[in-house]
Design a protein around this motif. Structure first.
Motif, PDB file in Angstrom:
ATOM      1  N   GLY A  75       5.731  -6.844  -4.313  1.00 46.78           N
ATOM      2  CA  GLY A  75       5.695  -6.656  -2.530  1.00 46.78           C
ATOM      3  C   GLY A  75       4.113  -5.598  -2.283  1.00 46.78           C
ATOM      4  N   ALA A  76       4.389  -5.699  -1.357  1.00 43.02           N
ATOM      5  CA  ALA A  76       2.806  -4.884  -0.197  1.00 43.02           C
ATOM      6  C   ALA A  76       3.176  -3.040  -1.070  1.00 43.02           C
ATOM      7  CB  ALA A  76       2.915  -4.903   1.075  1.00 43.02           C
ATOM      8  N   SER A  77       4.241  -2.891  -1.030  1.00 43.02           N
ATOM      9  CA  SER A  77       4.923  -1.713  -1.539  1.00 43.02           C
ATOM     10  C   SER A  77       4.262  -0.896  -2.682  1.00 43.02           C
ATOM     11  CB  SER A  77       6.135  -1.179  -1.409  1.00 43.02           C
ATOM     12  OG  SER A  77       6.676  -2.002   0.101  1.00 43.02           O
ATOM     13  N   PHE A  80       0.343  -0.309  -2.366  1.00 43.05           N
ATOM     14  CA  PHE A  80       0.668   1.420  -2.320  1.00 43.05           C
ATOM     15  C   PHE A  80       0.507   2.532  -3.317  1.00 43.05           C
ATOM     16  CE2 PHE A  80       4.171   0.677   1.771  1.00 43.05           C
ATOM     17  CZ  PHE A  80       3.132  -0.030   2.004  1.00 43.05           C
ATOM     18  N   TRP A 101       3.801   1.384   7.898  1.00 42.80           N
ATOM     19  CA  TRP A 101       3.346   1.257   6.765  1.00 42.80           C
ATOM     20  C   TRP A 101       2.440   2.192   6.121  1.00 42.80           C
ATOM     21  CZ3 TRP A 101       6.669  -1.260   4.218  1.00 42.80           C
ATOM     22  CH2 TRP A 101       8.148  -1.742   5.222  1.00 42.80           C
ATOM     23  N   CYS A 147      -3.904  -0.245   7.297  1.00 41.61           N
ATOM     24  CA  CYS A 147      -3.407  -1.245   8.129  1.00 41.61           C
ATOM     25  C   CYS A 147      -3.487  -1.989   9.427  1.00 41.61           C
ATOM     26  CB  CYS A 147      -1.949  -0.943   7.957  1.00 41.61           C
ATOM     27  SG  CYS A 147      -0.541  -2.143   8.104  1.00 41.61           S
ATOM     28  N   ASN A 149      -3.196  -4.803  10.815  1.00 38.59           N
ATOM     29  CA  ASN A 149      -2.143  -5.257  11.721  1.00 38.59           C
ATOM     30  C   ASN A 149      -0.594  -4.558  11.573  1.00 38.59           C
ATOM     31  OD1 ASN A 149      -1.110  -7.531  13.835  1.00 38.59           O
ATOM     32  ND2 ASN A 149       0.742  -7.637  12.455  1.00 38.59           N
ATOM     33  N   THR A 151       2.706  -4.250  11.932  1.00 36.54           N
ATOM     34  CA  THR A 151       3.994  -5.079  12.134  1.00 36.54           C
ATOM     35  C   THR A 151       5.101  -4.601  12.891  1.00 36.54           C
ATOM     36  OG1 THR A 151       3.748  -5.330   9.859  1.00 36.54           O
ATOM     37  CG2 THR A 151       5.462  -6.483  10.687  1.00 36.54           C
ATOM     38  N   ASP A 171      -4.752  -3.466   4.160  1.00 38.43           N
ATOM     39  CA  ASP A 171      -3.190  -3.943   3.985  1.00 38.43           C
ATOM     40  C   ASP A 171      -3.452  -5.179   5.771  1.00 38.43           C
ATOM     41  OD1 ASP A 171      -0.693  -4.865   4.159  1.00 38.43           O
ATOM     42  OD2 ASP A 171       0.423  -2.514   4.637  1.00 38.43           O
ATOM     43  N   SER A 173      -0.451  -7.673   5.430  1.00 37.82           N
ATOM     44  CA  SER A 173       0.097  -8.334   5.166  1.00 37.82           C
ATOM     45  C   SER A 173       0.868  -9.207   6.435  1.00 37.82           C
ATOM     46  CB  SER A 173       1.732  -7.325   4.748  1.00 37.82           C
ATOM     47  OG  SER A 173       2.104  -6.908   3.770  1.00 37.82           O
ATOM     48  N   SER A 174       0.958  -8.670   7.542  1.00 39.38           N
ATOM     49  CA  SER A 174       1.536  -9.420   9.268  1.00 39.38           C
ATOM     50  C   SER A 174       0.083 -10.206   9.479  1.00 39.38           C
ATOM     51  CB  SER A 174       2.478  -8.197   9.672  1.00 39.38           C
ATOM     52  OG  SER A 174       1.822  -7.583   9.924  1.00 39.38           O
ATOM     53  N   GLY A 192       1.622  -8.727   1.318  1.00 39.47           N
ATOM     54  CA  GLY A 192       3.157  -9.536   0.975  1.00 39.47           C
ATOM     55  C   GLY A 192       2.888 -10.535   2.087  1.00 39.47           C
ATOM     56  N   GLN A 194       5.703 -12.599   2.407  1.00 37.59           N
ATOM     57  CA  GLN A 194       6.646 -12.962   3.513  1.00 37.59           C
ATOM     58  C   GLN A 194       6.378 -12.943   4.954  1.00 37.59           C
ATOM     59  OE1 GLN A 194       6.317 -10.172   1.709  1.00 37.59           O
ATOM     60  NE2 GLN A 194       7.444  -8.385   1.671  1.00 37.59           N
ATOM     61  N   LYS A 195       5.643 -12.606   5.869  1.00 34.86           N
ATOM     62  CA  LYS A 195       5.783 -12.260   6.766  1.00 34.86           C
ATOM     63  C   LYS A 195       4.739 -14.028   7.675  1.00 34.86           C
ATOM     64  CE  LYS A 195       6.740  -7.640   6.764  1.00 34.86           C
ATOM     65  NZ  LYS A 195       6.137  -6.900   6.293  1.00 34.86           N
TER      66      LYS A 195
END
Ligand SMILES: *Cc1c(COP(=O)(O)O)cnc(C)c1O
Length: 360
Positions: A75-77, A80, A101, A147, A149, A151, A171, A173-174, A192, A194-195
């Motif tokens: 994942g994105a985490s 980090f 995030w 970050c 965007n 989320t 990041d 992700s979103s 990640g 999944q967004k």
């Protein structure tokens, strides 16, 4: 079968066309006699899937040859930690805190070196993006982290910070693939999937080649070293095979839709419908400073918690699901990623108007 309008922040809505194709190929992928879930990641047929996915992503984002594309897990985490482990040569990095995030990434980096808060919008519940045009950037910073965007809060950078020549790590992700980006402005872009791209379990890291080396922090696990992954074309160990296959299908769908310029236009049109209504409504209000509004995540409130809850409940019953806001912001949030059709937003606004009428 009946599909709902899914406004989830993630895992989130995927293009129906992609899901149908995957369903058709579930038992027998292109004459292989097996599902993509069942095949070796070292097989010729899978090799084509992952290579194609990378090629299509490169086409979509116009990724220069001197950037590597990694399909990873965790994942994105997990990035980090991977970001400081791979980049903290001077053990010092700057972070711009625009939400949870960014804050989590900031805190994780503290485990590995000195972290400097360059700017923050915590003073107003992260409802805006701080001015990043003249940040106080020390000479020995290894990178500047954002970050892009947010989320949870629904903000997005409209212009990238002036990093005074330091590496920019973002990041995304979103907002991944929601509009064109100039990859050359970044050292690392990751997110990640999944967004806005695919099923949870895949994180895509786009990293400039000269940042990939054996010179990582002592103790960096082999798996978290970008060089391990880059040297092995993301196949050092078993990658998230099925997830990458779905991402690949979404890339093809995006190409068919006209690429990222067309996506941007589509996303702007969708977001405008919702924001225009929020601006004129006497019941619902957006929570973000107008200039910093995200095209992907739209938080809004009525100002009355009971009414918010009533709205979420009635919306759910009407087929508009996952509209409850993040627990730290309250109210509602409509995530309107690439795969959310315009019709979904139009119908949501119709429903909101009706609710406003009934709850005057
Ligand atoms: C969801 C999200 C994350 C966390 O992603 P995981 O894959 O669950 O680790 C990180 N950053 C942003 C911007 C997100 O939206």
């Amino acid at each position: 079968m009946s599909r709902v309008y899914n406004f989830s922040a993630g895992p989130a809505v995927l293009p129906e066309e992609v899901l149908k194709e995957a369903a058709d190929e579930m038992l027998d992928y292109k004459g292989s006699g097996m599902s993509v879930m069942e095949m070796s990641h070292r097989s010729k047929v899978y090799d084509e899937i992952i290579k194609d996915a990378e090629k299509d992503l490169r086409d979509l984002m116009n990724i220069p040859d001197n950037y590597k594309v990694l399909f990873l897990q965790g994942g994105a985490s997990q990035q980090f930690a991977a970001v400081p482990m791979n980049l903290m040569k001077n053990k010092k990095a700057g972070y711009i805190i625009t939400g949870q995030w960014a804050k989590k990434a900031f805190q994780e980096a503290k485990l590995y070196g000195e972290t400097v808060e360059l700017a923050s919008s915590a003073d107003q519940t992260f409802s805006y993006i701080p001015d990043c045009s003249s940040l106080d950037i020390a000479d020995d910073l290894d990178y500047v982290y954002i970050c892009e965007n947010n989320t949870i809060y629904g903000t997005k950078y409209q212009t990238l910070p002036d990093t005074k020549g330091k590496l920019l790590v973002s990041d995304v992700s979103s907002c991944f693939l929601s509009e064109p980006v100039d990859v050359t402005k970044y050292g690392v872009i990751y997110g990640g999937v999944q967004k806005n791209i695919g099923p949870a379990g895949v994180v895509i890291v786009i990293v400039r080649e000269d940042l990939i080396s054996d010179d990582v922090l002592p103790g960096t696990p082999t798996m978290l070293k970008w060089k391990t992954q880059a040297d092995n074309d993301s196949l050092y160990n078993t990658p998230p095979c099925y997830g990458i296959y779905i991402c690949g299908k979404v890339f093809k769908w995006l190409k068919k839709m006209g690429g990222l310029d067309a996506m941007k236009k589509h996303n702007e049109e969708k977001a405008k419908i919702l924001y225009d209504y929020l601006d004129e409504s006497s019941l619902f209000k957006g929570t973000v400073r107008k200039e910093d509004r995200s095209l992907m995540n739209v938080p809004f409130v009525t100002g009355n918690e009971e009414l918010d809850a009533k709205f979420v409940k009635e919306a759910t019953a009407a087929g508009f699901v996952n509209l409850k806001g993040h627990r730290t912001v309250g109210g509602m949030r409509a995530s309107i990623y690439n795969a959310m059709p315009k019709e979904g937003v139009e119908k949501l606004v119709e429903f909101m108007k009706k609710f406003e009428e009934e709850n005057k």
